[in-house]
Enzyme design. Structure first.
Site, PDB file in Angstrom:
ATOM      1  N   TYR A  75       0.839  -1.204   0.000  1.00  0.00           N
ATOM      2  CA  TYR A  75       0.000   0.000   0.000  1.00  0.00           C
ATOM      3  C   TYR A  75       0.869   1.247   0.000  1.00  0.00           C
ATOM      4  O   TYR A  75       0.600   2.216  -0.702  1.00  0.00           O
ATOM      5  CB  TYR A  75      -0.927   0.007   1.227  1.00  0.00           C
ATOM      6  CG  TYR A  75      -1.942   1.128   1.164  1.00  0.00           C
ATOM      7  CD1 TYR A  75      -3.194   0.910   0.605  1.00  0.00           C
ATOM      8  CD2 TYR A  75      -1.636   2.403   1.633  1.00  0.00           C
ATOM      9  CE1 TYR A  75      -4.125   1.934   0.511  1.00  0.00           C
ATOM     10  CE2 TYR A  75      -2.547   3.430   1.539  1.00  0.00           C
ATOM     11  CZ  TYR A  75      -3.792   3.200   0.980  1.00  0.00           C
ATOM     12  OH  TYR A  75      -4.692   4.230   0.890  1.00  0.00           O
ATOM     13  N   LYS A 261      -1.260   6.112 -23.704  1.00  0.00           N
ATOM     14  CA  LYS A 261      -0.914   6.354 -25.111  1.00  0.00           C
ATOM     15  C   LYS A 261       0.557   6.017 -25.329  1.00  0.00           C
ATOM     16  O   LYS A 261       0.907   4.854 -25.481  1.00  0.00           O
ATOM     17  CB  LYS A 261      -1.214   7.807 -25.493  1.00  0.00           C
ATOM     18  CG  LYS A 261      -2.696   8.094 -25.713  1.00  0.00           C
ATOM     19  CD  LYS A 261      -3.468   8.217 -24.438  1.00  0.00           C
ATOM     20  CE  LYS A 261      -4.796   8.907 -24.620  1.00  0.00           C
ATOM     21  NZ  LYS A 261      -5.574   8.937 -23.375  1.00  0.00           N
TER      22      LYS A 261
HETATM   23  N1  F0G Z   1      -4.841  14.545 -22.944  1.00  0.00           N
HETATM   24  C1  F0G Z   1      -4.885  14.081 -24.209  1.00  0.00           C
HETATM   25  C2  F0G Z   1      -4.164  14.802 -25.293  1.00  0.00           C
HETATM   26  C3  F0G Z   1      -5.624  12.924 -24.488  1.00  0.00           C
HETATM   27  O1  F0G Z   1      -5.664  12.465 -25.744  1.00  0.00           O
HETATM   28  C4  F0G Z   1      -6.299  12.256 -23.434  1.00  0.00           C
HETATM   29  C5  F0G Z   1      -7.103  11.083 -23.686  1.00  0.00           C
HETATM   30  C6  F0G Z   1      -6.211  12.790 -22.138  1.00  0.00           C
HETATM   31  C7  F0G Z   1      -5.470  13.929 -21.937  1.00  0.00           C
HETATM   32  C8  F0G Z   1      -6.933  12.167 -20.977  1.00  0.00           C
HETATM   33  O2  F0G Z   1      -6.303  10.999 -20.600  1.00  0.00           O
HETATM   34  O3  F0G Z   1      -8.032   9.233 -21.013  1.00  0.00           O
HETATM   35  O4  F0G Z   1      -6.026   8.782 -19.612  1.00  0.00           O
HETATM   36  O5  F0G Z   1      -7.819  10.237 -18.765  1.00  0.00           O
HETATM   37  N2  F0G Z   1      -7.470  10.753 -24.827  1.00  0.00           N
HETATM   38  C9  F0G Z   1      -8.205   9.567 -25.190  1.00  0.00           C
HETATM   39  C10 F0G Z   1      -8.492   9.606 -26.655  1.00  0.00           C
HETATM   40  C11 F0G Z   1      -9.400   9.283 -24.360  1.00  0.00           C
HETATM   41  O6  F0G Z   1      -9.184   8.693 -27.116  1.00  0.00           O
HETATM   42  O7  F0G Z   1      -8.012  10.501 -27.358  1.00  0.00           O
HETATM   43  P1  F0G Z   1      -7.101   9.747 -19.967  1.00  0.00           P
END
Ligand code: F0G
Length: 460
Positions: A75, A261
């Protein structure tokens, strides 16, 4: 490079496969009806080629899977946290790391700490969750991206650049005290995965420094952005991805990160910062919203997979194949006359739904309708990035009407083969051939927050 005769080939081979279900057109018609013509509401086992998102849909490597077995599930004080922290400090270069369950967790912490009622947060085009958290904290987002970003036909090599004059005018108009930070995304998702140049980022840093304003990077796809800098920016061609990434981060005070990503994992994120006081506050708030600061809502094994993913993603052979695959599809579509956003960005091919369905007005949700048709035609799932995603203006309650009305074909990393890519191209071409017959949609259910995820539609 796997062989010397081609610019890229997949720098891996396949050790395990996931079987796909073959559906009929009738199956897909009933699935789409049940989903209210919203591809987000489809059951994924009814989809063959899932290009909804590159988020959390990556294939992990054997090394990542084996690292997961080393996950320390304590934890507090997990050894996995310290391994991840070391990897992030080394490659991103920030002093403090607070893990979060995903990117929006980091956005929540940052907005909660820095944005006050009435503040304005400038950014190089909005992203859905990022802006939602800025608004939830009482702020307002202001777009300062260059005009070319809103033009799908502009071939500008760095359409993610900040318009310095717009930013300067905004600072003059509202005053630096009302601007807690500038939010710089690398790459810019909603513009088509377009990069920001190093030169522009340096200029943003210099301008904001004069006014005492911080810069926070959305580093979600910053490694892909680094690839474009090395490829296109004058004077940068000799540098490594790692080197460029490190410099990009050094031009900011911290970053929010969706590790789902770039980092080749299925879940995870972090907030990284240089300011020690702010980092303490973030760790403390993290306990409320995410989990203790050494796990941030993740399992120890997830932290391990991220740490390994950082190194794999910076391998130039990986990034060449990753961007190469997206380009392969984009080039084939463009060659057959499909209207797409140019130049091709890092994570996706964006179809220009206005040009694809010129007979539909924006009120008939052309991008939403096109996404539905691609599914019906070839079991290919894509995502609307237009008027539905843009939501309503919080003050007027009216639809926000973005110039870009796009459908995104997003490529998970290391998941699909070149034959799958050919199926995608074929599917889009078939839909284009019958485009004049495609009818628009009307919205029959509209959720209050981030409506595109759960809205329901019916054909006009
Ligand atoms: N910033 C960018 C540029 C993103 O593309 C995403 C998510 C987030 C922040 C938020 O991150 O989903 O981990 O909470 N993009 C996904 C998409 C959902 O399909 O483009 P997350």
């Amino acid at each position: 490079m796997v062989t010397s005769h081609r610019p890229w080939a997949e720098p891996y081979r396949i050790k395990m496969v996931e079987l796909l279900r073959v559906t009929t057109r009738e199956d897909r018609e009933s699935a789409l009806r049940e989903a209210g013509w919203n591809t987000f509401l489809l059951r994924s086992d009814m989809v063959a080629i899932d290009l909804l998102t590159d988020s959390g849909t990556n294939a992990m490597s054997d090394r990542q899977w084996s690292a997961m077995m080393l996950g320390d599930e304590a934890y507090a004080g997990s050894a996995s946290y310290y391994r991840l922290e070391a990897a992030i400090k080394r490659r991103y270069g920030y002093a403090h790391v607070v893990p979060t369950h995903q990117g929006r967790g980091a956005e929540h912490l940052l907005s909660h700490m820095l944005v006050k009622q009435g503040d304005v947060v400038p950014g190089n085009m909005y992203f859905t969750t990022t802006r939602a958290h800025q608004e939830l904290a009482g702020g307002r987002f202001e777009d300062v991206v260059i005009d070319e970003a809103h033009d799908p036909s502009s071939e500008h090599p760095f359409k993610g650049n900040v318009d310095l004059a717009k930013l300067e005018r905004l600072i003059e108009r509202v005053g630096a005290r009302r601007i807690p930070y500038v939010c710089v995304a690398a790459t810019v998702n909603m513009a088509g995965g377009q990069p920001i140049s190093l030169e522009n980022l340096r200029a943003v840093r210099a301008l904001t420094k004069r006014h005492g304003i911080s810069v926070y990077l959305d580093a979600t796809r910053a490694m892909e952005n680094a690839f474009f800098i090395v490829e296109r920016e004058p004077g940068q061609g000799h540098r490594t991805l790692a080197d460029v990434l490190h410099e990009m981060c050094s031009l900011s005070d911290g970053c929010t990160m969706s590790a789902k990503k770039d980092l080749l994992v299925n879940i995870g994120g972090f907030l990284a910062l240089n300011d020690a006081t702010l980092a303490d506050e973030a760790r403390n708030l993290g306990v409320l919203f995410e989990g203790l600061h050494t796990y941030g809502g993740l399992a120890g094994r997830d932290l391990e997979a991220m740490a390994v993913g950082i190194e794999e993603a910076l391998d130039p052979a990986h990034m060449r194949a990753r961007i190469g695959q997206v380009r392969y599809v984009a080039d084939a579509l463009a060659a057959s006359g499909v209207p797409i956003v140019k130049p091709t960005g890092g994570h996706a091919v964006f179809l220009d739904a206005r040009a694809f369905l010129p007979h539909l007005s924006q009120d008939a949700f052309p991008a939403q309708a096109l996404a539905a048709e691609l599914y019906l035609e070839g079991s290919v799932r894509s995502m609307e990035r237009g008027i539905v995603s843009a939501g309503r203006d919080p003050d007027s309650g009216e639809h926000r009407r973005p110039r870009l009305e796009l459908v995104r074909l997003t490529f998970p990393r290391r998941v699909y083969t070149q034959a799958h890519c050919d199926v995608v191209v074929d599917t889009v071409q078939r839909v284009l051939a019958r485009a004049p017959q495609i009818r628009g949609l009307r919205m029959v259910h509209e959720p209050r927050h981030l409506r595109f995820f759960q809205a329901r539609f019916a054909p006009l």
